[in-house]
Design a protein around this motif. Structure first.
Motif, PDB file in Angstrom:
ATOM      1  N   PHE A   1       0.831  -1.201   0.000  1.00  0.00           N
ATOM      2  CA  PHE A   1       0.000   0.000   0.000  1.00  0.00           C
ATOM      3  C   PHE A   1       0.867   1.253   0.000  1.00  0.00           C
ATOM      4  CE2 PHE A   1      -3.601  -2.471   2.027  1.00  0.00           C
ATOM      5  CZ  PHE A   1      -4.434  -2.338   0.934  1.00  0.00           C
ATOM      6  N   SER A   2       1.897   1.241   0.819  1.00  0.00           N
ATOM      7  CA  SER A   2       2.634   2.477   1.035  1.00  0.00           C
ATOM      8  C   SER A   2       4.030   2.175   1.565  1.00  0.00           C
ATOM      9  CB  SER A   2       1.852   3.334   2.049  1.00  0.00           C
ATOM     10  OG  SER A   2       2.663   4.324   2.595  1.00  0.00           O
ATOM     11  N   PRO A   3       4.998   1.995   0.666  1.00  0.00           N
ATOM     12  CA  PRO A   3       6.356   1.665   1.122  1.00  0.00           C
ATOM     13  C   PRO A   3       6.936   2.737   2.038  1.00  0.00           C
ATOM     14  CG  PRO A   3       6.303   2.078  -1.263  1.00  0.00           C
ATOM     15  CD  PRO A   3       4.898   2.050  -0.788  1.00  0.00           C
ATOM     16  N   GLU A   4       6.604   4.001   1.769  1.00  0.00           N
ATOM     17  CA  GLU A   4       7.105   5.074   2.621  1.00  0.00           C
ATOM     18  C   GLU A   4       6.481   4.993   4.012  1.00  0.00           C
ATOM     19  OE1 GLU A   4       9.335   8.091   2.335  1.00  0.00           O
ATOM     20  OE2 GLU A   4      10.043   6.203   1.499  1.00  0.00           O
ATOM     21  N   GLY A   5       5.169   4.742   4.023  1.00  0.00           N
ATOM     22  CA  GLY A   5       4.484   4.600   5.301  1.00  0.00           C
ATOM     23  C   GLY A   5       5.092   3.481   6.122  1.00  0.00           C
ATOM     24  N   ALA A   6       5.460   2.383   5.458  1.00  0.00           N
ATOM     25  CA  ALA A   6       6.068   1.257   6.157  1.00  0.00           C
ATOM     26  C   ALA A   6       7.392   1.663   6.782  1.00  0.00           C
ATOM     27  CB  ALA A   6       6.270   0.094   5.191  1.00  0.00           C
ATOM     28  N   ARG A   7       8.168   2.437   6.046  1.00  0.00           N
ATOM     29  CA  ARG A   7       9.458   2.880   6.549  1.00  0.00           C
ATOM     30  C   ARG A   7       9.269   3.788   7.767  1.00  0.00           C
ATOM     31  NH1 ARG A   7      14.559   4.566   4.913  1.00  0.00           N
ATOM     32  NH2 ARG A   7      14.131   6.709   4.356  1.00  0.00           N
ATOM     33  N   TYR A   8       8.296   4.706   7.662  1.00  0.00           N
ATOM     34  CA  TYR A   8       8.051   5.629   8.766  1.00  0.00           C
ATOM     35  C   TYR A   8       7.534   4.897   9.998  1.00  0.00           C
ATOM     36  CZ  TYR A   8       8.943  10.142   6.601  1.00  0.00           C
ATOM     37  OH  TYR A   8       9.553  11.225   6.049  1.00  0.00           O
ATOM     38  N   ALA A   9       6.904   3.718   9.785  1.00  0.00           N
ATOM     39  CA  ALA A   9       6.423   2.956  10.931  1.00  0.00           C
ATOM     40  C   ALA A   9       7.515   2.072  11.506  1.00  0.00           C
ATOM     41  CB  ALA A   9       5.218   2.110  10.536  1.00  0.00           C
TER      42      ALA A   9
END
Lengths: 508, 312, 345
Positions: C210-218
């Motif tokens: 869904f969101s590779p950036e979101g995963a990194r930020y999490a």
């Protein structure tokens, strides 16, 4: 009053322009006019309505009320293409160029007439690019690929496009935000040349010095209204700052109970060249809300990203509870006890497609599910607890994050990081785009967390929020932490520090 | 010259291979086999030109192989019925263009991902052809092979046709506005829209164009043999994609040109005869081609990293 | 989205894509059962309705089914792996070579084959995560490379045969009523289902999709998770190679040619979004079943038998089905796009 010829009609006039987004009144009624051959500065705090105003002028948004008059024509239904035809050009901070194509081609694609089967005359393209680049004082090869250029160089290409298109009205949105002083001087020369050729320039900047060197008139926006237009010669720095912040703290903030605590996080000369953060030293104590003020682009979020390991520090020391740490990735930072609630909720904070409970447990997989096996019951219970504690309004823990309002999304994002039981919580614009009710709830939550002994760093561009919530206020400018002020400072002092004015010069 | 780094390095690699061949296996340079080799690759070259455009516009089309088969059989059947080649050629191109238009409609019109759409049309075209043809070969009438001319003349005609098409494509992509629009759309469709280009139309037309080229290529293949078989196009899609990628066209769109792709195609096409002449087992061909593709993308990846690092 | 969540659970169940697919599958099966089964002169059932035929369907769909299972996590992370079919071929050859020429015992050779599969997947994973290359093009390269290596090892001609019957049991015999490989397939299906739906790893695949950036930020270890899906795909491809070899009794270099396309078709047909994030293993299983039943059921219809075109018609229908499923999947995205545009105005 009848002496002399009548003044020429303005290039652009806005009368009582207003714009609502949902329930938020972005512009309440703005009067603005731009004469040929003047630099008209537009000034205001973040969120005062500058970007909405630009979007109305460039046709990206339609105003809900009011009138736009361009070159004597009253316009309804201004579209981006119509705006272009009328000679309105906008130079954004992030240029919208084709990164894989050359400078000459970028200029060519913008300026050449339509017609799919026409021949491309490359030498003519090159020639024209050289001419335009020379006119804006850019020493660039037309053959360079745009993606190899720096941000200011790309801006110059944009300006060259605007010049080439024969723009009569040029909007510049913080053009100097990322420029060095030499680049800045060159840009000013370009702006002055444009002005002397009869172009009207709307110049948006937070740097007061620039406005005094460059602008002829200045209009201040506050809370979506124009609060005054004055010739630059008739106003002082202090007067401008007063116009910008001249509002009372219109909201009640929960009182602080901070009396002092152990130092949790200490930074000693921390810097990261890639992120544009230099030499930051500060210490945050348990139970304290440390506000980070500054203008957009001052390096506050960048500092947060350095601490969180997204762009690891290359200089200085970070100490957590006295022990030096070097977070190299968010995963490491989380394990160390740091939490970062990012500014861009929809891209980084909440995965919109996933349900609330999964969003909340995302950062505590390792702790909640040590065997990697999902315990859906535990997860659900945890989510329900947070939904209750933070009063998240939702259809249930299974509702997707995208179905929530901005404030509730922010609460979910906050819940994710509270679930990690962090030692230090970094909040980046925690109430941006959040309605008033949710805003004060979030403030109450922040205060409770601090009371429970958490160290909080709160980045905010909302001045009343910074003043009302912070126990101490750090002000950043140009990637550096310039001042640390006590929590009871007044708006003038913070704004002056953020704008780079000596306190002595200000009205304080 | 940095901008054409990739095109140059592929050409240099090709030159090295040719030099090695000159030194160790001069037999490679016998006129007739070499001409035959180039003639066999001529239709591939034509399809490759289309694929280069597709990838530059940030799409992909893996149905070209099936399109090629269907157009070949269709053209063959028409020729077998006694249609003259001048009528068969436009018919085949129309057929290909229709397939391309279908792909383009799904991709540009309905915004479906090109990889899956063309995967589906690939299977459908292939199986549809099998259904109608049941694997039967089409025997072509006498006048068709080499246009009824001698083999050498026919071969030269085909090579000349393919090369002029390459030239036309190269010039079009460089010197005609529509060609530059393909680059603009592949680089940044949103910026293209702001510059007054309609990205979805460009995408649609590129697919139609590659379909028409596939029809042309099928006809060029038709005249090389006395009969045509339904599996003629299988694997063609990967061959041309590989050539285009090796030749420096970025899979992320907006970069590269048909000249580099041409060098890539020649490099890959050289592998098999080179192996034969150097007395290496020919079975290594596919593995070496795979290695070349991987080397090319790895070089790209490393270079991108270097560029990023350099700029901080 | 809110509306869909406020509905009672039975309605939500009925509205789910998997339910729809299951209904299609059942109807499909019933049609074939009705029109594809007949009684021969001796009064025995023949055609689609026989148990033997059903087992045949199972047996023939195991390898593609395994590859589809392998591709489900890959596509969930918004990736793609075109090389699984080629890797199947390479692993089949490696296995044959190790046993036949290397003189290793079957279990040892099989274990080493699985290691080779993991290495093949690891090559993909390394290129994709370390160099940030697009999966499509990396796996296109390894697609050629793996198949090429298989051809090089066998010199294009050698096939390994005469495997011991103990090994062929794996692909040709029944155990407890079901074909042996069906058991293996079921086991893998359960394992992959657990991985995707019941572990934190599967959860992170979705987040990344869904969101590779979101995963990194999490704070999720994005690179490591992405590596896992490709390595897993390699291991499953190797397992499929063993089953393939056992079913046919021979290992040859062209094993599994074109399987990747059927596997991708099954996954997308099963409702997994090619853009990542959305999808389920159950859907993939139903997708595999729909394709397999279609193919084998058509072969039992009298009209198709007369035409002798089961494969072709099933291919055509599968492609059409894929396009229909894709259009259906794209409708919400398209509506969102329109909504976003309206809001931007």
């Amino acid at each position: 009053m009848l002496s002399g010829p009548p003044p020429p009609p303005p290039l652009l006039t806005l009368r009582r322009a207003a714009k609502n987004f949902g329930g938020v009144r972005a512009l309440r009624g703005v009067d603005f006019d731009l004469q040929a051959g003047e630099v008209h500065a537009l000034l205001g705090e973040n969120g005062a309505g500058k970007s909405t105003l630009i979007k109305i002028i460039t046709g990206a948004h339609q105003p809900d009320a009011g009138e736009i008059i361009v070159a004597g024509r009253s316009l309804t239904g201004l579209t981006p293409s119509l705006a272009q035809q009328l000679g309105i050009a906008c130079i954004y901070q992030q240029p919208a160029l084709f990164p894989d194509l050359t400078v000459a081609e970028n200029i060519g694609l913008r300026l050449e007439p339509a017609g799919s089967m026409r021949r491309i005359n490359w030498s003519q393209r090159r020639q024209r690019a050289l001419e335009l680049l020379a006119r804006v004082g850019a020493n660039l090869s037309p053959e360079a690929e745009v993606r190899t250029l720096s941000m200011p160089e790309q801006q110059l290409v944009e300006i060259a496009c605007a010049v080439g298109a024969g723009a009569r009205i040029v909007v510049m949105d913080e053009p100097t935000a990322s420029l060095t002083s030499r680049e800045q001087d060159r840009l000013f020369t370009v702006v002055r040349e444009l002005r002397s050729s009869g172009v009207g320039i709307i110049y948006i900047s937070h740097r007061l010095d620039e406005i005094f060197t460059l602008a002829d008139r200045v209009t201040v926006l506050r809370d979506g209204e124009s609060v005054g237009t004055q010739p630059v010669s008739a106003i002082t720095h202090a007067g401008l700052i007063k116009l910008m912040v001249g509002r009372e703290v219109d909201q009640l903030y929960p009182p602080t109970e901070f009396t002092g605590g152990e130092i949790v996080l200490e930074l000693r000369n921390v810097g990261c060249a890639a992120a544009g953060v230099y030499n930051v030293s500060l210490a945050v104590r348990a139970g304290e809300v440390f506000g980070l003020a500054g203008l957009v682009g001052a390096g506050r979020s960048e500092l947060a990203r350095v601490l969180f390991g997204l762009t690891p520090a290359d200089r200085g020391e970070i100490l957590l509870c006295g022990k030096p740490i070097t977070p190299r990735s968010p995963a490491e930072a989380v394990a160390l006890g740091l939490a970062y609630v990012p500014e861009d909720r929809r891209r980084h904070g909440v995965v919109l497609e996933l349900p609330i409970d999964q969003n909340i447990t995302m950062a505590i997989h390792a702790r909640l599910f040590p065997t990697a096996w999902l315990k859906l019951g535990t997860e659900r219970k945890l989510a329900l607890d947070f939904i209750r504690d933070l009063a998240v309004k939702c259809a249930g823990p299974q509702a997707p994050g995208g179905s929530l309002s901005g404030g509730n999304q922010q609460k979910v994002s906050l819940a994710r990081w509270l679930a990690t039981q962090p030692k230090i919580l970094i909040l980046d614009e925690p109430t941006q785009g959040v309605d008033v009710g949710a805003k004060s709830e979030i403030h109450r939550i922040i205060r409770q967390l601090a009371k429970a002994g958490l160290a909080v760093i709160m980045i905010s561009s909302d001045l009343p929020e910074i003043l009302g919530m912070s126990d101490r206020i750090g002000v950043m400018r140009g990637g550096k932490l310039t001042t640390i002020l006590p929590g009871q400072s007044d708006a003038h002092a913070v704004m002056a520090a953020a704008l780079g004015q000596e306190l002595a010069k200000g009205a304080a | 010259m940095n901008r054409y780094f990739r095109e140059i390095s592929v050409t240099v690699a090709l030159g090295l291979v040719l030099l090695v061949m000159a030194g160790f296996a001069p037999g490679f340079y016998q006129a007739q086999p070499l001409l035959s080799l180039i003639t066999r690759e001529a239709p591939t070259l034509v399809v490759m030109c289309g694929m280069a455009l597709i990838i530059i516009s940030r799409q992909i089309d893996i149905s070209v192989g099936s399109q090629f088969s269907v157009c070949s059989i269709g053209a063959g059947l028409l020729a077998a019925r006694g249609w003259p080649l001048v009528a068969v050629l436009p018919a085949a191109m129309m057929m290909g263009a229709a397939f391309g238009a279908f792909n383009g409609w799904l991709i540009a019109g309905l915004r479906l991902p090109s990889i899956v759409v063309t995967l589906a049309t690939m299977v459908m075209l292939r199986q549809g052809l099998n259904l109608l043809q049941q694997g039967a070969f089409v025997n072509l009438p006498d006048g068709v092979q080499w246009f009824g001319l001698s083999q050498t003349v026919g071969q030269w005609t085909l090579v000349a046709a393919a090369l002029s098409l390459l030239l036309a494509c190269g010039l079009f992509m460089r010197h005609v506005a529509a060609g530059r629009w393909v680059y603009a759309v592949g680089t940044d469709a949103e910026a293209a829209r702001l510059a007054g280009i309609r990205p979805h139309w460009v995408t649609f037309l590129v697919f139609v164009f590659v379909g028409a080229l596939t029809g042309l290529a099928a006809t060029m293949n038709l005249v090389q043999s006395p009969q045509i078989q339904p599996l003629v196009g299988s694997g063609l899609e990967l061959k041309v994609i590989a050539a285009v990628v090796v030749g420096g066209v970025a899979i992320s769109g907006g970069r590269g040109n048909v000249w580099g792709a041409f060098a890539g195609l020649l490099l890959l096409a050289c592998v098999s005869p080179a192996l034969t002449h150097l007395h290496v087992e020919a079975y290594w061909e596919k593995a070496i081609q795979g290695m070349i593709i991987l080397l090319a993308v790895v070089a790209d990846g490393l270079r991108q990293r270097g560029l990023k690092g350099g700029h901080g | 989205m809110i509306a869909a969540n406020n509905q009672p659970s039975w309605r939500r169940f009925l509205l789910r894509y998997e339910t729809l697919l299951l209904a299609v599958l059942v109807i499909e099966w019933l049609i074939f059962y009705h029109y594809g089964t007949s009684t021969n002169r001796r009064g025995h059932l023949v055609g689609f309705g026989t148990l033997d035929r059903q087992f045949d369907i199972l047996r023939h769909s195991c390898e593609i089914g395994l590859l589809a299972l392998a591709l489900t996590p890959v596509i969930l992370t918004a990736g793609i792996d075109l090389s699984v079919g080629s890797l199947l071929g390479l692993c089949a050859i490696v296995f044959g070579k190790l046993w036949h020429d290397g003189g290793l015992s079957i279990p040892l050779a099989a274990a080493l084959t699985l290691v080779v599969g993991a290495m093949g997947g690891g090559l993909n994973a390394g290129l994709i995560t370390a160099l940030r290359l697009p999966p499509l093009i990396v796996t296109l390269g390894t697609y050629s490379l793996f198949r090429g290596l298989a051809e090089a090892i066998t010199q294009g001609a050698v096939t390994y045969t005469d495997f011991p019957s103990g090994f062929l049991f794996l692909g040709q015999e029944r155990w407890n009523g079901l074909p042996m490989q069906a058991w293996l397939f079921l086991l893998m299906a359960v394992l992959v289902w657990i991985l995707v739906h019941r572990t934190t790893w599967g959860r992170s695949f979705r987040v990344i999709g869904f969101s590779p950036e979101g995963a990194r930020y999490a704070g999720l270890p994005v690179e490591r998770r992405v590596s896992i899906v490709y390595i897993l795909a390699g291991i499953i491809a190797a397992l499929a190679a063993l089953i393939y070899t056992a079913r046919l009794g021979q290992a040859k270099a062209d094993a599994g040619t074109g399987y990747e396309l059927f596997a991708i078709t099954a996954v997308v047909l099963g409702g997994t979004s090619i853009f990542g994030g959305r999808g389920s293993v159950t859907g993939t299983l139903l997708g595999v079943a729909a394709i397999a039943v279609l193919k084998n059921g058509l072969a039992c219809l009298p009209v198709v038998i007369r035409l002798n075109a089961a494969e072709e018609i099933s291919g055509l229908l599968t492609g059409a089905l894929l396009l229909v499923a894709l259009t259906g999947n794209a409708v919400p995205t398209f509506l969102n796009y329109l909504r976003a545009r309206r809001q931007a105005r």
